[in-house]
Design a protein around this motif. Sequence first.
Motif, short mmCIF file in Angstrom:
data_model
loop_
_atom_site.label_atom_id
_atom_site.label_comp_id
_atom_site.label_asym_id
_atom_site.label_seq_id
_atom_site.Cartn_x
_atom_site.Cartn_y
_atom_site.Cartn_z
N ASN A 170 -20.30 1.91 4.52
CA ASN A 170 -21.24 2.88 5.11
C ASN A 170 -20.65 4.25 5.40
OD1 ASN A 170 -19.74 2.75 7.48
ND2 ASN A 170 -21.29 1.67 8.67
N VAL A 171 -19.36 4.46 5.13
CA VAL A 171 -18.73 5.71 5.57
C VAL A 171 -19.40 6.94 4.96
CG1 VAL A 171 -16.87 5.61 3.83
CG2 VAL A 171 -16.54 6.93 5.94
N HIS A 172 -19.77 6.88 3.70
CA HIS A 172 -20.41 8.05 3.07
C HIS A 172 -21.79 8.30 3.66
CE1 HIS A 172 -17.33 8.96 0.13
NE2 HIS A 172 -17.24 7.67 -0.17
N THR A 173 -22.53 7.22 3.92
CA THR A 173 -23.86 7.36 4.53
C THR A 173 -23.77 7.95 5.93
OG1 THR A 173 -24.59 5.43 3.28
CG2 THR A 173 -25.99 6.13 5.10
N LEU A 174 -22.81 7.45 6.73
CA LEU A 174 -22.64 7.97 8.09
C LEU A 174 -22.31 9.46 8.06
CD1 LEU A 174 -20.61 5.22 10.00
CD2 LEU A 174 -22.97 5.91 10.39
#
Length: 211
Positions: A170-174
């Motif tokens: 999820n790092v890119h989405t966050l």
Amino acid sequence: MSLKTIVKISNVTNLSDARYCAGMGVDMLGFSMDADSPEYVEPTKFGDIRGWVAGVQIVGETTATDPEVIEQLLDTYQPDVLQIDEAALLPYLATFSRPDAELQLILRVDIEQLTLDQLESLFQTGITGADYVLLESQSPLHLEEELKATLQRLSARHPVLLGTGISVANVHTLLADLPVRGIALSGGHEEQPGNKEFGELMDILEAIEVE
């Protein structure tokens, strides 16, 4: 080597983590200065590790609330950045400076301990003097919609480092959804000196690496 956002590594305990993270382009390496912490790094070891890394800001991390104790830690460790847990100390510590630069301050906030209203109130009145506000939680936190909406509002107005709920998946989405200044990840212990399984820390850093 560069990363797509500011990255702080908390609780660094060994040279392997420090050198790897510095080589990956992280901005800040944090070391616990508290003798009662499992991640405590005593001053001699701290000095040795610091001598091996370049190009990163060194963060001294403490949960101490006594100004005299903090002054002693600052004198012993001489960090570039001081991380504290007590917002009431900020006005006092904001007057400190090192010989070569002003001391930067990170306020660490455990968001599990606060309601969303309390979190908003803290940001409105209690973070003056902090260069960054680090949001963490003791247990894995699911960023449900109400919390995410609050974080969107707060991080649009204040320099937030997000230190919870981050994974490779999820790092890119966050980073796309939240206008945070950066993220914070935790180091860890070596199984034996020089032998370290970085696991998710390495995966997340590689995921946000800029080619």
